[in-house]
Every structure is written in structure tokens, then in C-alpha cells.
Design a protein around this motif. Structure first.
Motif, mmCIF file in Angstrom:
data_model
loop_
_atom_site.group_PDB
_atom_site.id
_atom_site.type_symbol
_atom_site.label_atom_id
_atom_site.label_comp_id
_atom_site.label_asym_id
_atom_site.label_seq_id
_atom_site.Cartn_x
_atom_site.Cartn_y
_atom_site.Cartn_z
ATOM 1 N N LEU A 60 12.562 21.458 78.544
ATOM 2 C CA LEU A 60 13.827 22.682 77.491
ATOM 3 C C LEU A 60 14.361 24.269 78.643
ATOM 4 C CD1 LEU A 60 13.507 21.077 74.710
ATOM 5 C CD2 LEU A 60 14.851 19.991 75.937
ATOM 6 N N ALA A 75 13.911 16.680 78.813
ATOM 7 C CA ALA A 75 12.424 17.088 77.098
ATOM 8 C C ALA A 75 11.053 16.957 78.450
ATOM 9 C CB ALA A 75 12.827 15.839 76.862
ATOM 10 N N LEU A 76 10.928 15.835 79.226
ATOM 11 C CA LEU A 76 9.746 16.048 79.715
ATOM 12 C C LEU A 76 9.648 17.075 80.810
ATOM 13 C CD1 LEU A 76 9.975 12.289 79.355
ATOM 14 C CD2 LEU A 76 8.600 14.225 78.270
ATOM 15 N N ARG A 78 11.251 17.736 83.655
ATOM 16 C CA ARG A 78 12.214 17.200 84.932
ATOM 17 C C ARG A 78 13.324 18.248 85.257
ATOM 18 N NH1 ARG A 78 11.521 11.208 83.919
ATOM 19 N NH2 ARG A 78 12.859 12.225 82.125
ATOM 20 N N GLY A 231 21.252 1.435 76.723
ATOM 21 C CA GLY A 231 19.797 1.130 77.449
ATOM 22 C C GLY A 231 19.809 0.177 78.155
ATOM 23 N N PRO A 236 13.806 2.798 82.707
ATOM 24 C CA PRO A 236 13.991 4.476 81.882
ATOM 25 C C PRO A 236 13.668 5.559 83.258
ATOM 26 C CG PRO A 236 12.320 3.300 80.714
ATOM 27 C CD PRO A 236 12.804 2.045 81.260
ATOM 28 N N GLN A 237 12.566 4.874 83.978
ATOM 29 C CA GLN A 237 11.725 6.149 85.074
ATOM 30 C C GLN A 237 12.726 6.826 86.335
ATOM 31 O OE1 GLN A 237 8.520 3.903 85.170
ATOM 32 N NE2 GLN A 237 6.945 4.858 85.996
ATOM 33 N N GLU A 247 19.723 10.818 77.139
ATOM 34 C CA GLU A 247 17.716 11.306 77.288
ATOM 35 C C GLU A 247 18.274 11.975 76.252
ATOM 36 O OE1 GLU A 247 15.592 9.279 80.943
ATOM 37 O OE2 GLU A 247 15.821 11.149 80.565
ATOM 38 N N ARG A 249 21.084 13.156 73.954
ATOM 39 C CA ARG A 249 22.057 13.720 73.440
ATOM 40 C C ARG A 249 21.363 13.708 72.294
ATOM 41 N NH1 ARG A 249 22.900 7.333 71.876
ATOM 42 N NH2 ARG A 249 20.823 6.837 72.760
ATOM 43 N N ASN A 250 20.293 13.255 72.161
ATOM 44 C CA ASN A 250 19.587 14.054 70.759
ATOM 45 C C ASN A 250 18.789 15.513 70.736
ATOM 46 O OD1 ASN A 250 19.136 11.512 69.183
ATOM 47 N ND2 ASN A 250 17.466 11.373 71.164
ATOM 48 N N TYR A 251 19.602 16.353 71.840
ATOM 49 C CA TYR A 251 19.348 17.483 71.932
ATOM 50 C C TYR A 251 20.554 17.929 72.287
ATOM 51 C CZ TYR A 251 14.593 15.978 73.004
ATOM 52 O OH TYR A 251 13.065 15.415 73.206
#
Lengths: 289, 518
Positions: A60, A75-76, A78, A231, A236-237, A247, A249-251
Motif C-alpha cells: 500500500l 495490498a500485497l 506489488r 470474479g 487471481p494471480q 482488488e 475497491r476495498n482500499y
């Protein structure tokens, strides 16, 4: 009389402005498209890791906050830029292949249906009607729920649902063309039907197809993003624009850059392709008519 | 209705407000409540149980609703202690084959019907009979043979078999006491939509998937609820739910996603309230075939993952990494079982010893709706990549995964598994996950596990049971039969205006003592 002449004449400044606009359409369209295609093509050179290396210590990070992450990290941890460049491949592959597949299938069916008419025409066109009445998302969700998500399946689903529009356009052109004298002349010379269809009718029906194709590519890039967002797209990878949006939108409230940049990438690509399509239509418009 | 027509000349806003109050006044008229300035609590939760009948559901989304409407003979509070509920005392008779309950007097249902022995008998006859057969709750209670009415306030349970977890289960969904007359009058279907219980709140209106409105029950035996109205809204999209909470649209939100933790922590008007929960997140192995049939490979995968790094970086540290499929609160947890260390070097050595070539492809099946796990699995994939395993993630539709892939043993080498052991007794988890032939156990078939699991089900002796359950856990750990990850905290987003909220670890939230400041 004078009043009429005034109405008919387009003022010089107006037609000049329009011409400049068309020019601008072309310049902006081609620049955006080339820029994004270039970024995607060069991604393996600039970002050999494919945007997949995870760094939980740098998660982040805001744009320019961490060295080496000009657009920040997700979030990871990347790199967003690397993921946009790599993820664009999915968008372009789906957009281009699905549109090409649909145009080939639709054109062939449309040509034969329009040229031979009869039972073939009825069957193809009723299939087209059924296809048009069936919501795309429902069809896509059913197929993907049953067989599982994959890139090939998305492309196939798009081809299966989109050949219809090409078939209808081509059939329309063929119906008009088949009665024209040059076709009748070719027939009277004893040319084979296949030769007439592909060397006389097809070239004359190409204009609208090319325009539709450019717009279709843009449309399918959007569709792929929506499917992945829901989805139903790639795993996902694999980085993809729609997946990045989902991914992020929650952040949105804390890390806007995760969604903003892939969103911009989608927007600019679609805008570029649409501008090109518009410009093409204007250029081909004269000859198409 | 008169109230509404008489205020037609009011401004639109005033009108709407009056209509609202007017309707509520009609609803509450029988309990004699003054209909102005009603205190209100707005709650959001992720899903709607779709059916409010306690025996028709096993969803957590029912727990946060039903616990305000219904009560059982036994009650389990937020501290997970079992206390008398509608029964004041109980004793085991005749070598545990009978259990006698003394019932609480002076309790009535929302419709005025009295609570007594007949209601208890009706409840369990219904649960164990034809009606219960249609729902998922019955199977938890089959150890009960029959219920006998001794007198108006005494009942006896005749047991079919020993059931060491029965008293805990009597606090569970299926054992909630229901009113016989009301159900006979309105029918089963009406009861699903508008049930009646003995709890502190009664149902006013229920619009499935949208909203449930509850009003205070003035005749409640155990005090009076502090807030008059509770509106529970069902908001399935996590981001929307969080936006409602932060904008003040709701005062309490359940089902806070891990991805929103940081956002909530930074927000000045909302508190993040957490409590240890029963839910364990793990991955399970296809333990009977492929490379995962080898215990060394399974152990290698287990020690290749740095659980604490994931927990702290990704999940805000809100949880515990676990060694077995249970948390610290669970009966049968053995604190001496060591957690898997993070040891990639040894993992590589084990894989080499087992003859697994670097770059071997394996597949993990996950639920496509679980965003937190989607992130976790990508990190796991990167950890496994570091020891030479190429993990592919396959995101599946929920129903396909739960009713086809897992029960029919069609998963990849690894599959996601979340389990909410609501009884906080390891039996509930272990039996269903490790005993051969169970629906959620497609791959493990081990005579030793079967024996241990059956042995602990046949006795009330806590020590014997605990020892057997701990042995089960130890054996699973020794054989690395699964890949346990975390016991995540249950999280609630609560507005700073709210006081008196006690977080429930099992999602069975009770709103009775919650107050919203104006």
C-alpha cells in the motif's frame, strides 16, 4: 432564393474546424493506442517479474513514496505500474482475438446466408435472433460457472455472442450487392460462387466491418475487465486491469492509486480505440456509401 | 391509519416521519408505549438468513438476528459461559440417560402465550420430527430420544445416546424455544417470516434481502431493552456496508472484511471492535493421492509459509496463527502442540527427499467470493514458489466448491477450508473433518482417527474426551494432514455514538443493552 443558398453553404470556418477535429481525433486516437500497446509489448523487458513479486513490507505504498514504485504498490506490495503493463496483455489479447474471431465467423456466415438465401439464411438469422435475445452476462456466467474461468473460454464466449452483429451487417450488404450489375456480369461469365463471394462481394462489404471491428475491440476490453471484476475472468494471480480494479475497491478510501491507475488504463485504451474507430468511419464513410 | 390522514397537510418530510411513527405506534399500541421519540439502532450485516425459523438455518447471519428474538433453555453469553436461560436448573439422572430441567416461571412469548413445559416439548418434537427433517439443525440433536412433560414447569429429556456436548447445543439455534399455539395458528410459512419467541425484541416487519425491523418486547422477563427499535439492513457488498457505516447510515456493522481494517482504524467516527472467534481458516490437502499423499511433502508446504508475516502484514495482526484446526478457546485444544515453524530450507530438503522436482505444478481451489482469502492465497503461492512449488489458484463459485468439488473429492492438491466451530468443542470440527465417510472429508480415511473420534463421543467424562480430542489434534499435526493458517478475530465496526455494545465471538450479537447517543 438567397435564404436557401445561405442554408446550404457551410461556413468555411466550420468545415475547417471539423477537419481539424477529425485530424485531432486521429492524432489523439493513434497516440493513445500506440502508447498503451507499446507499454504492453515492452512490459516483459521493463518488468521481467510480470508484476508478481510480493513484498509485504512495502504494501500500500503511495505513488512515488517508495523507490521503484512510481504508481505505488497494491495490498500485497506489488508494483502497480508493472501490473498495469503486464495486465494490459490480457486485455489486448482478449479484445483483439475475440473481435477477430467474431468478425471471421460472422462475415463468413453473413456472406453465405445473404448470397444463397433460402434455408441457410433462415437458420443463420434465427440463430442470430436467439443470440441477440440472450443476455451476454448470463451466458458468460453460466459457461464460466460450469467449466471454470480461463482466458480461452472468455474469448470463445465473446465470439459466440458477437458474431451476430457482423453477420447481420454483412448479410445486409450482400443483399444489396447481389442484385448489382457487376455481380450479375460475373455470374454470366460463369465464375464460381465462392469466387464471386470472396473477390467481388466481400471487398465491397469491408468498410463497415473495419469500423465495427475497432469499436468491438474497445468494447471487449471493457467486457473482459467487467468479467474479471466480477470474479469470472482470469485467475487471481494473473494481473489484469479488471482484476486490479476488483482488488483495489476495498482500499479506495485509503489507497486510491490501486484502482485509479488500472481504471485510467482501461479508459484511455477504450478512448483511443473509439477515436480511431470514429476517424475511420469518417474516412471510409465516403467510399462506403 | 387515522394518524396518517390527519397529517396530510404537513410538509413532505414531516409527513414521512409521521407515517413512520404512526405505523410503529399501531404496532406498539398493545404494549402501551408512547409513540414519539423512539430510540433507534441501525445495524448492517452481510447476508440475510432468508428464513427466521431457528430450525431451518445454520447460518451465522441468523445468529445475529435470532439471538434477539429467541431464547433456549440454556444461554451462552458473549463470554461463552453457559448459564441458565429458560431453564433455571438441570440434573442428570439414571446414569445420564435422563436429564431433568426445571423451567423458569412467569415468562411469556411476544404474542402473550405462556412459556411452559408444553412449549418445550412442542419445540423438540417439532425439531426431531417431520418439520425438523426439512432443515439442517435436526442432525445436531438426534441424541435426544424424547421429551416428557412432568408438570407445567418440569420436563425430562430421554436420551438415545450419550451426548457430551448437549448442554452447549441447547444454547444453539435448533434448541430455541418456539410457541406452539402461534405456529399452529399461523402455519409454518408465516412463522418463517414473522417468528415469535421469548427474547427482548419482537419482529415488526421483514423484507427478505432488504431489511428486518425489530421492536422492544415490553413483557420481557429479564429486564427491558434500552433501545426501542432495531433496524437490521442486509448489505451484501462489503465496500457498500463499510461506506454506510462510515457515513453514519448504520451504527453497527457486522462482517467487517479484513481489507477494510485499515480504513476503519483511520476513521474518527468509528471504532473497530474485535474479539477472538471460533472460525479457523486453513487449507486442506488431497491427502490420498498425488504428491500430497506423502507426509513429507505436506510438512514441507506447512513450513514453507510464514504465517505470522501474513497475519501481521495483511490481516492487521487481528488473529492468531494456529497449529490445528481450532483456536485457543476450543475444548480439545492442546497448547503443547507446536505451531509449524517457518523453515524454507528444511522445506526444500523435505521436498527433495520426497522426490518432488522443483517447478512442480500444484493447484489450490478457493472460493471466489472471499476477498481476504484471495489475497492470502496469493501470498501463500509466492511462499510455495520460493521452495520450488508452482501453485496455481483456481477461484470457484461457492456452490460448486461446497456441493461438488469438496464432497466429491474433485479438488486440486490443496483447497480452502473455513470452519466455524460454534460449539467451541473440537468434536464438532474434528468428527466432521476427519472421520471417514463424512461429507466434508473426501480424502482422509484413517482407522486410528475413526477410533479416537468415536471413543470421545461415547462418554460424558470431560477428561477422557479432552485427552482423545487432543490426541486427534496431535495426530493430525504429526502427519501434517492439513495446512492450518489462522484463527481470525470476529470484527465489528461500531460508531462512536454507540455504547453498551459487547462483541460476540460467535456472531450472536445481542442488542438489548446497546444505546445510541443522539
Amino acid at each position: 432564393m438567397t435564404a436557401q443558398t445561405e442554408i446550404r453553404t457551410t461556413p468555411a470556418w466550420f468545415s475547417n474546424a471539423m477537419a481539424r477535429c477529425r485530424n485531432l481525433e486521429f492524432v489523439v486516437g493513434i497516440t493513445l493506442t500506440l502508447l498503451l500497446v507499446g507499454l504492453v509489448l515492452l512490459a516483459p523487458v521493463f518488468f521481467p517479474d510480470g508484476g508478481e513479486s510480493i513484498n509485504l513490507m512495502a504494501r500500500l505504498a503511495a505513488p512515488f513514496a517508495e523507490p521503484g514504485h512510481p504508481l505505488g504498490t497494491d495490498a500485497l506490495g506489488r508494483d502497480i505500474l508493472a501490473r498495469i503493463a503486464t495486465g494490459g496483455k490480457v486485455s489486448f489479447v482478449v479484445g483483439v482475438y475475440s473481435s477477430l474471431g467474431a468478425v471471421v465467423l460472422g462475415t463468413i456466415l453473413g456472406l453465405y446466408a445473404g448470397y444463397y438465401r433460402g434455408v441457410l439464411d433462415t437458420i443463420v438469422m434465427r440463430f442470430a435472433d436467439i443470440q441477440l435475445a440472450f443476455p451476454f452476462i448470463l451466458f458468460a456466467m453460466t459457461v464460466i460457472a460450469i467449466y471454470g474461468p480461463s482466458l480461452e473460454r472468455i474469448i470463445i464466449v465473446m465470439i459466440v455472442t458477437q458474431w451476430v452483429q457482423y453477420a447481420r451487417i454483412v448479410r445486409g450488404s450482400v443483399l444489396a450487392l447481389r442484385e448489382r450489375t457487376f455481380i450479375l456480369a460475373a455470374k454470366s461469365y460463369g465464375q464460381s460462387s465462392a469466387k464471386i463471394i470472396f473477390s467481388h462481394i466481400l471487398p465491397n462489404a469491408m468498410g463497415p466491418l473495419i469500423i465495427l471491428l475497432t469499436l468491438n475491440i474497445a468494447n471487449n476490453i471493457l467486457l473482459e475487465s467487467s468479467l474479471t471484476f466480477l470474479g469470472l475472468g482470469v485467475d487471481p494471480q494473473t494481473p489484469s486491469w479488471g482484476g486490479m480494479l476488483a482488488e483495489g475497491r476495498n482500499y479506495v478510501q485509503t489507497a486510491w492509486w490501486i484502482t485509479l491507475f488500472p481504471g485510467l488504463a482501461i479508459m484511455l485504451t477504450v478512448l483511443g480505440l473509439n477515436l480511431l474507430g470514429d476517424w475511420l468511419r469518417d474516412q471510409l464513410g465516403k467510399s462506403v456509401q | 391509519m387515522k394518524l396518517i390522514t390527519s397529517t396530510l397537510s404537513c410538509s413532505r418530510q414531516g409527513f414521512v416521519k409521521t407515517v413512520k411513527t404512526g405505523l410503529l405506534a399501531t404496532v406498539l399500541a398493545f404494549s402501551g408505549v408512547q409513540a414519539y421519540a423512539l430510540s433507534e439502532l441501525n445495524v448492517a450485516q452481510g447476508s440475510d438468513p432468508q428464513n427466521l425459523d431457528p430450525i431451518d438455518t445454520f447460518r451465522l447471519s441468523w445468529g445475529s438476528i435470532g439471538s434477539n428474538i429467541f431464547e433456549g433453555l440454556i444461554q451462552r453469553g458473549e463470554d461463552l459461559q453457559l448459564v441458565p436461560g429458560l431453564a433455571t436448573a438441570w440434573e442428570f439422572l439414571d446414569d445420564n440417560s435422563r436429564i431433568r430441567f426445571t423451567l423458569r416461571e412467569g415468562v411469556s412469548f411476544h404474542n402473550g402465550e405462556p412459556f411452559n413445559a408444553a412449549a418445550v416439548k412442542y419445540t423438540f418434537d417439532r425439531l426431531l420430527g417431520e418439520q425438523g427433517q426439512k432443515g439442517p439443525q435436526r442432525s445436531n440433536y438426534t441424541s435426544i430420544g424424547s421429551v416428557e412433560v412432568i408438570d407445567d414447569y418440569t420436563v425430562e429429556f430421554h436420551m438415545n445416546q450419550v451426548d457430551p456436548v448437549l448442554i452447549t447445543k441447547l444454547a444453539g439455534y435448533g434448541a430455541m424455544i418456539v410457541p406452539p399455539k402461534y405456529i399452529e395458528e399461523v402455519g409454518e410459512e408465516a412463522f418463517d417470516r414473522k417468528p415469535v419467541g421469548t427474547g427482548p425484541y419482537q419482529v415488526v416487519s421483514y423484507e427478505p434481502s432488504v431489511e428486518l425491523k425489530l421492536a422492544r418486547f415490553e413483557g420481557y422477563w429479564n429486564g427491558t431493552a434500552k433501545t426501542e427499535l432495531v433496524n437490521i439492513r442486509f448489505i451484501s457488498e462489503p465496500a457498500t456496508r463499510m461506506a454506510e457505516l462510515m457515513s453514519g447510515g448504520v451504527d453497527i456493522s457486522l462482517n467487517v472484511p479484513n481489507t477494510s481494517v485499515e480504513t476503519l482504524k483511520k476513521n474518527k467516527s468509528v471504532d473497530l471492535v474485535t474479539v477472538g472467534g471460533p472460525t479457523v481458516n486453513m487449507m486442506r490437502f488431497k491427502a490420498n493421492s498425488g504428491i500430497t499423499a506423502d507426509a513429507r511433502v505436506r510438512e514441507a508446504m506447512n513450513i514453507a509459509i510464514d504465517r505470522d508475516a501474513i497475519l501481521n502484514a495483511l490481516l492487521g495482526g487481528l488473529g492468531e496463527s494456529i497449529a490445528t484446526a481450532q483456536g485457543e478457546l476450543s475444548f480439545g485444544n492442546d497448547a503443547s502442540i507446536k505451531k509449524y515453524p517457518y523453515d524454507p530450507a528444511r522445506a526444500k530438503a523435505l521436498l527433495k527427499e520426497a522426490g518432488v522436482a522443483p517447478g512442480t505444478d500444484i493447484t489450490l481451489d478457493i472460493y471466489n467470493s472471499d476477498e481476504t482469502f484471495r489475497e492470502i492465497s496469493q501470498v501463500v503461492s509466492s511462499y510455495l514458489g520460493m521452495v520450488g512449488l508452482n501453485l496455481k489458484i483456481r477461484a470457484n463459485e461457492t456452490n460448486i466448491m461446497a456441493s461438488d468439488l469438496i464432497p466429491n473429492g474433485k479438488t486440486g492438491e490443496l483447497f480452502q477450508f473455513g470452519w466455524g466451530g460454534w460449539t467451541f468443542d473440537f468434536d464438532n470440527t474434528a468428527y466432521l473433518l476427519y472421520h471417514s465417510g463424512e461429507r466434508f472429508n473426501p480424502y482422509i480415511n484413517d482407522a486410528k482417527l475413526d477410533e479416537l473420534l468415536e471413543q470421545q463421543r461415547a462418554t460424558y467424562d470431560r477428561d477422557v474426551r479432552e485427552q482423545a480430542l487432543q490426541q486427534v489434534a496431535g495426530y493430525i499435526r504429526e502427519q501434517s494432514l492439513e495446512l492450518p493458517l489462522f484463527n481470525l478475530a470476529t470484527m465489528y465496526g461500531v460508531s462512536k455514538k454507540v455504547s453498551g455494545f459487547v462483541p460476540a465471538p460467535d456472531d450472536r450479537v445481542r442488542y438489548m443493552n446497546v444505546v445510541v447517543a443522539e
